[in-house]
Motif scaffolding. Structure first.
Motif, PDB file in Angstrom:
ATOM      1  N   GLY A  28      45.873   7.950  -0.858  1.00 15.65           N
ATOM      2  CA  GLY A  28      45.874   8.357   0.551  1.00 15.65           C
ATOM      3  C   GLY A  28      47.286   8.516   1.093  1.00 15.65           C
ATOM      4  O   GLY A  28      47.585   9.484   1.806  1.00 15.65           O
ATOM      5  N   PHE A  88      38.170  12.283   2.675  1.00 10.37           N
ATOM      6  CA  PHE A  88      37.273  12.981   1.746  1.00 10.37           C
ATOM      7  C   PHE A  88      37.876  13.171   0.354  1.00 10.37           C
ATOM      8  O   PHE A  88      37.159  13.149  -0.638  1.00 10.37           O
ATOM      9  CB  PHE A  88      36.838  14.327   2.327  1.00 10.37           C
ATOM     10  CG  PHE A  88      35.737  14.199   3.338  1.00 10.37           C
ATOM     11  CD1 PHE A  88      34.462  13.811   2.957  1.00 10.37           C
ATOM     12  CD2 PHE A  88      35.977  14.437   4.685  1.00 10.37           C
ATOM     13  CE1 PHE A  88      33.440  13.672   3.889  1.00 10.37           C
ATOM     14  CE2 PHE A  88      34.965  14.293   5.634  1.00 10.37           C
ATOM     15  CZ  PHE A  88      33.696  13.916   5.225  1.00 10.37           C
ATOM     16  N   TYR A  89      39.202  13.339   0.271  1.00  4.49           N
ATOM     17  CA  TYR A  89      39.816  13.635  -1.024  1.00  4.49           C
ATOM     18  C   TYR A  89      40.422  12.415  -1.716  1.00  4.49           C
ATOM     19  O   TYR A  89      40.611  12.431  -2.926  1.00  4.49           O
ATOM     20  CB  TYR A  89      40.895  14.721  -0.869  1.00  4.49           C
ATOM     21  CG  TYR A  89      40.312  16.071  -0.543  1.00  4.49           C
ATOM     22  CD1 TYR A  89      39.530  16.752  -1.474  1.00  4.49           C
ATOM     23  CD2 TYR A  89      40.520  16.660   0.699  1.00  4.49           C
ATOM     24  CE1 TYR A  89      38.974  17.985  -1.178  1.00  4.49           C
ATOM     25  CE2 TYR A  89      39.963  17.894   1.013  1.00  4.49           C
ATOM     26  CZ  TYR A  89      39.197  18.552   0.072  1.00  4.49           C
ATOM     27  OH  TYR A  89      38.641  19.767   0.368  1.00  4.49           O
ATOM     28  N   VAL A 141      48.831  15.832   5.129  1.00  2.00           N
ATOM     29  CA  VAL A 141      47.369  16.008   5.163  1.00  2.00           C
ATOM     30  C   VAL A 141      46.779  15.086   6.239  1.00  2.00           C
ATOM     31  O   VAL A 141      47.187  13.933   6.383  1.00  2.00           O
ATOM     32  CB  VAL A 141      46.756  15.698   3.776  1.00  2.00           C
ATOM     33  CG1 VAL A 141      45.238  15.803   3.813  1.00  2.00           C
ATOM     34  CG2 VAL A 141      47.330  16.626   2.718  1.00  2.00           C
ATOM     35  N   GLY A 142      45.809  15.596   7.008  1.00  2.52           N
ATOM     36  CA  GLY A 142      45.194  14.839   8.102  1.00  2.52           C
ATOM     37  C   GLY A 142      44.249  13.752   7.608  1.00  2.52           C
ATOM     38  O   GLY A 142      43.839  13.742   6.443  1.00  2.52           O
ATOM     39  N   ASN A 143      43.871  12.835   8.534  1.00  2.00           N
ATOM     40  CA  ASN A 143      43.035  11.677   8.189  1.00  2.00           C
ATOM     41  C   ASN A 143      41.677  12.061   7.597  1.00  2.00           C
ATOM     42  O   ASN A 143      41.199  11.405   6.672  1.00  2.00           O
ATOM     43  CB  ASN A 143      42.814  10.802   9.421  1.00  2.00           C
ATOM     44  CG  ASN A 143      43.986   9.876   9.680  1.00  2.00           C
ATOM     45  OD1 ASN A 143      44.771   9.599   8.784  1.00  2.00           O
ATOM     46  ND2 ASN A 143      44.117   9.414  10.907  1.00  2.00           N
ATOM     47  N   VAL A 144      41.060  13.106   8.140  1.00  2.00           N
ATOM     48  CA  VAL A 144      39.716  13.492   7.673  1.00  2.00           C
ATOM     49  C   VAL A 144      39.777  13.936   6.215  1.00  2.00           C
ATOM     50  O   VAL A 144      38.981  13.491   5.371  1.00  2.00           O
ATOM     51  CB  VAL A 144      39.124  14.615   8.565  1.00  2.00           C
ATOM     52  CG1 VAL A 144      37.807  15.110   7.990  1.00  2.00           C
ATOM     53  CG2 VAL A 144      38.924  14.112   9.983  1.00  2.00           C
ATOM     54  N   ARG A 145      40.747  14.785   5.899  1.00  2.00           N
ATOM     55  CA  ARG A 145      40.867  15.284   4.515  1.00  2.00           C
ATOM     56  C   ARG A 145      41.311  14.171   3.569  1.00  2.00           C
ATOM     57  O   ARG A 145      40.873  14.117   2.416  1.00  2.00           O
ATOM     58  CB  ARG A 145      41.820  16.479   4.464  1.00  2.00           C
ATOM     59  CG  ARG A 145      41.187  17.722   5.091  1.00  2.00           C
ATOM     60  CD  ARG A 145      42.173  18.862   5.223  1.00  2.00           C
ATOM     61  NE  ARG A 145      42.567  19.383   3.922  1.00  2.00           N
ATOM     62  CZ  ARG A 145      43.663  20.127   3.730  1.00  2.00           C
ATOM     63  NH1 ARG A 145      44.460  20.400   4.740  1.00  2.00           N
ATOM     64  NH2 ARG A 145      43.951  20.576   2.530  1.00  2.00           N
ATOM     65  N   VAL A 146      42.173  13.259   4.056  1.00  2.00           N
ATOM     66  CA  VAL A 146      42.583  12.114   3.233  1.00  2.00           C
ATOM     67  C   VAL A 146      41.356  11.285   2.874  1.00  2.00           C
ATOM     68  O   VAL A 146      41.196  10.851   1.724  1.00  2.00           O
ATOM     69  CB  VAL A 146      43.630  11.239   3.968  1.00  2.00           C
ATOM     70  CG1 VAL A 146      43.804   9.895   3.272  1.00  2.00           C
ATOM     71  CG2 VAL A 146      44.963  11.955   4.053  1.00  2.00           C
ATOM     72  N   LEU A 163      48.898  11.728  -0.056  1.00  2.00           N
ATOM     73  CA  LEU A 163      48.448  12.902   0.703  1.00  2.00           C
ATOM     74  C   LEU A 163      49.056  12.930   2.099  1.00  2.00           C
ATOM     75  O   LEU A 163      49.416  13.996   2.606  1.00  2.00           O
ATOM     76  CB  LEU A 163      46.920  12.919   0.800  1.00  2.00           C
ATOM     77  CG  LEU A 163      46.152  13.263  -0.481  1.00  2.00           C
ATOM     78  CD1 LEU A 163      44.649  13.186  -0.246  1.00  2.00           C
ATOM     79  CD2 LEU A 163      46.508  14.665  -0.974  1.00  2.00           C
ATOM     80  N   ARG A 164      49.160  11.749   2.734  1.00  2.00           N
ATOM     81  CA  ARG A 164      49.725  11.692   4.095  1.00  2.00           C
ATOM     82  C   ARG A 164      51.184  12.147   4.117  1.00  2.00           C
ATOM     83  O   ARG A 164      51.625  12.783   5.056  1.00  2.00           O
ATOM     84  CB  ARG A 164      49.606  10.279   4.670  1.00  2.00           C
ATOM     85  CG  ARG A 164      48.242   9.993   5.231  1.00  2.00           C
ATOM     86  CD  ARG A 164      48.160   8.675   6.003  1.00  2.00           C
ATOM     87  NE  ARG A 164      46.748   8.355   6.165  1.00  2.00           N
ATOM     88  CZ  ARG A 164      46.041   7.648   5.294  1.00  2.00           C
ATOM     89  NH1 ARG A 164      46.618   7.139   4.230  1.00  2.00           N
ATOM     90  NH2 ARG A 164      44.759   7.432   5.500  1.00  2.00           N
TER      91      ARG A 164
END
Length: 197
Positions: free
Chosen positions: A102, A117-118, A110-115, A105-106
């Motif tokens: 996470g 899910f991915y 990358v935003g919280n929602v996509r973090v 990605l941050r």
């Protein structure tokens, strides 16, 4: 046979509804990363505590007044109580997920929602499925008991035949309950072992 299918359907649908609602409440009930202010964490956890502190039988008794006799009230009773249990377990799993993927990605913006899910969800999904299957095992037993208060299924047949002292039919229903619980327990245990490999 109809009573057994009713009990199975009540437990499966109640658990499925609870898993969806539990996941929806687990997100605001958890701190998603170290810098997350998590303003909604405490009030959401209060809601989850309230839902699970009321036993299924009490939920069923309350819902029978508004929803009437039958499996619908039983399904909702299981869903409400199990939402509280699964929501808390899911929130703990999400908070305890390894933060590395996470954070990576941050850093990329990358935003919280996509973090979620991915990075977070793929890590915790086997655990969430394991919790859900375990609660389904419990809900099979609870669904059978709920029928005694008029919420449909095998429990309702059990209460009816016991009231008439028809012990041979009572024994048959108890045997059906034991068999159904054993089959669901075994299949759920097998599925959980596959998920946690």
């Amino acid at each position: 046979a109809i009573g057994a299918w009713e009990t199975l359907a009540m437990s499966a649908l109640g658990t499925a509804l609870a898993a969806a609602a539990g996941l929806a409440l687990a997100l605001p009930a958890s701190r998603l990363h170290s810098a997350d202010a998590a303003w909604s964490r405490t009030p959401t956890r209060w809601v989850l505590n309230a839902l699970r502190s009321i036993p299924e039988l009490v939920w069923a008794a309350l819902l029978l007044i508004s929803a009437g006799l039958g499996p619908f009230a039983g399904t909702l009773a299981l869903a409400f109580h199990t939402t509280g249990v699964l929501g808390r377990l899911f929130a703990e799993a999400i908070e305890n997920a390894p933060p590395g993927p996470g954070e990576a990605l941050r850093v990329q913006g990358v935003g919280n929602v996509r973090v979620f899910f991915y990075a977070t969800l793929p890590q915790v999904l086997p655990q969430l499925m394991s919790y859900t299957l375990y609660r389904w095992e419990n809900n099979i037993r609870a669904a059978a008991v709920l029928g005694v208060v008029g919420a449909g299924g095998l429990g309702q047949l059990l209460a009816f035949h016991m009231g008439l002292f028809q012990m041979n039919k009572t024994a048959t229903i108890l045997g059906a309950m034991l068999l159904m619980v054993a089959v669901v327990d075994a299949s759920s245990h097998g599925a959980r072992r596959l998920l946690t490999r």
